[in-house]
Design an enzyme around this catalytic site. Structure first.
Site, PDB file in Angstrom:
ATOM      1  N   ARG A  68       1.319  10.411   0.062  1.00 25.35           N
ATOM      2  CA  ARG A  68       1.719  11.442   1.029  1.00 25.35           C
ATOM      3  C   ARG A  68       2.948  12.210   0.585  1.00 25.35           C
ATOM      4  O   ARG A  68       3.418  13.083   1.304  1.00 25.35           O
ATOM      5  CB  ARG A  68       2.021  10.804   2.397  1.00 25.35           C
ATOM      6  CG  ARG A  68       0.837  10.144   3.020  1.00 25.35           C
ATOM      7  CD  ARG A  68       1.147   9.582   4.387  1.00 25.35           C
ATOM      8  NE  ARG A  68       0.177   8.565   4.725  1.00 25.35           N
ATOM      9  CZ  ARG A  68       0.193   7.831   5.815  1.00 25.35           C
ATOM     10  NH1 ARG A  68       1.163   7.981   6.696  1.00 25.35           N
ATOM     11  NH2 ARG A  68      -0.732   6.917   6.023  1.00 25.35           N
ATOM     12  N   THR A  95      -3.918   6.383   1.710  1.00 19.70           N
ATOM     13  CA  THR A  95      -4.094   7.801   2.035  1.00 19.70           C
ATOM     14  C   THR A  95      -4.857   8.536   0.933  1.00 19.70           C
ATOM     15  O   THR A  95      -4.526   9.659   0.550  1.00 19.70           O
ATOM     16  CB  THR A  95      -2.738   8.500   2.317  1.00 19.70           C
ATOM     17  OG1 THR A  95      -1.875   7.621   3.054  1.00 19.70           O
ATOM     18  CG2 THR A  95      -2.961   9.738   3.166  1.00 19.70           C
ATOM     19  N   LYS A 146     -11.164  -0.602   6.561  1.00 23.94           N
ATOM     20  CA  LYS A 146      -9.970  -0.288   7.337  1.00 23.94           C
ATOM     21  C   LYS A 146     -10.444   0.225   8.696  1.00 23.94           C
ATOM     22  O   LYS A 146     -11.463   0.915   8.772  1.00 23.94           O
ATOM     23  CB  LYS A 146      -9.164   0.770   6.590  1.00 23.94           C
ATOM     24  CG  LYS A 146      -8.015   1.404   7.339  1.00 23.94           C
ATOM     25  CD  LYS A 146      -7.167   2.222   6.376  1.00 23.94           C
ATOM     26  CE  LYS A 146      -6.260   3.189   7.124  1.00 23.94           C
ATOM     27  NZ  LYS A 146      -4.938   3.310   6.482  1.00 23.94           N
ATOM     28  N   GLU A 193       0.878  -1.178   0.000  1.00 23.01           N
ATOM     29  CA  GLU A 193       0.000   0.000   0.000  1.00 23.01           C
ATOM     30  C   GLU A 193       0.904   1.214   0.000  1.00 23.01           C
ATOM     31  O   GLU A 193       1.539   1.535   1.004  1.00 23.01           O
ATOM     32  CB  GLU A 193      -0.914   0.005   1.233  1.00 23.01           C
ATOM     33  CG  GLU A 193      -1.794   1.257   1.304  1.00 23.01           C
ATOM     34  CD  GLU A 193      -2.489   1.421   2.644  1.00 23.01           C
ATOM     35  OE1 GLU A 193      -2.850   0.396   3.274  1.00 23.01           O
ATOM     36  OE2 GLU A 193      -2.651   2.574   3.080  1.00 23.01           O
TER      37      GLU A 193
HETATM   38  C1  3PG Z   1      -1.924   4.055   7.517  1.00 22.81           C
HETATM   39  O1  3PG Z   1      -1.985   4.921   6.671  1.00 22.81           O
HETATM   40  O2  3PG Z   1      -2.521   2.998   7.417  1.00 22.81           O
HETATM   41  C2  3PG Z   1      -1.141   4.309   8.728  1.00 22.81           C
HETATM   42  O3  3PG Z   1      -0.511   5.539   8.680  1.00 22.81           O
HETATM   43  C3  3PG Z   1      -0.147   3.268   9.029  1.00 22.81           C
HETATM   44  O4  3PG Z   1       0.088   3.439  10.355  1.00 22.81           O
HETATM   45  P1  3PG Z   1       1.508   3.176  11.007  1.00 22.81           P
HETATM   46  O5  3PG Z   1       2.480   4.080  10.302  1.00 22.81           O
HETATM   47  O6  3PG Z   1       1.314   3.577  12.444  1.00 22.81           O
HETATM   48  O7  3PG Z   1       1.841   1.728  10.833  1.00 22.81           O
END
Ligand code: 3PG
Length: 209
Positions: free
Chosen positions: A47, A71, A131, A43
């Site tokens: 960003r 995102t 999610k 994934e």
């Molecule tokens: C996401 O976008 O799913 C999260 O930012 C992932 O979270 P983590 O960086 O705390 O694993």
């Protein structure tokens, strides 16, 4: 490994690597390291300025990985991610316009939810794979355990603050298919181009669940 839209996104791997790419040149080596470690899913989060190009590069050069865009926070990003070659979409929340835009792509997607009402709203739209975000800050595995009985139709990929140590508690739950996390691709490993470390972290994660 490959996945079709008919196959559940929650059943491909126990841990979905959530990846932030700052340097386009890192995209393909990271994807190859994850595949080598036994996690043929990525994934890639939208960003950074290079994110869409990174998705395009992986889709072109690492066809054995299932590439998704994470995102997704605006409707336009859903179409842009699809154009870049994304095979699935993930959003941190689930507004009506985001859901419409992701549905319109025809791709499998996981919209973010963090409350029972958000989960019920998604179910009303026929979306049952979700999610759970931000997982640790929103009640963690205890939250999902608590709603398994009253809301059995919903299944989750929790992400947000999950680690190799905390993932098993989530994966043991009946309403969790996989977890997502960025711990497989630490920023310092990317900065030093330590692909063997990412492969090793992926190999460990692939055995979870
Ligand atoms: C996401 O976008 O799913 C999260 O930012 C992932 O979270 P983590 O960086 O705390 O694993």
């Amino acid at each position: 490994m490959s996945s079709t839209p008919e196959q559940s996104l929650l059943s491909v791997v126990p841990v979905v690597p959530v990846v932030v790419i700052d340097e386009l040149a890192h995209a393909v080596p990271v994807a190859r390291a994850l595949v080598a470690g036994g996690l043929p899913v990525i994934e890639l989060t939208l960003r950074t300025p290079v994110a869409l190009d990174a998705i395009r590069a992986i889709a072109d050069e690492v066809p054995e990985i299932l590439i998704g865009a994470g995102t997704i926070v605006t409707p336009a990003q859903a179409a842009a991610a699809q154009d870049a070659g994304a095979q699935f979409l993930v959003s941190p929340g689930a507004t009506a316009s985001l859901l419409a835009a992701m549905t319109a792509t025809g791709l499998p997607f996981l919209p973010g939810t963090a409350t029972v009402s958000e989960v019920l709203a998604a179910l009303e739209k026929g979306i049952s794979e979700l999610k759970f975000f931000p997982a640790e800050a929103s009640g963690g595995a205890a939250f999902l355990k608590s709603i398994a009985s009253p809301v059995p139709a919903a299944r989750f990929c929790p992400t947000g603050g999950i680690t190799a140590a905390t993932a098993p508690a989530y994966l043991a739950l009946p309403n969790v298919g996989c977890v997502g996390g960025s711990w497989l691709t630490p920023a310092d490993a990317l900065a030093t181009e330590d692909w063997p470390r990412i492969e090793s972290l992926a190999r460990d994660a692939a055995t979870l669940g």
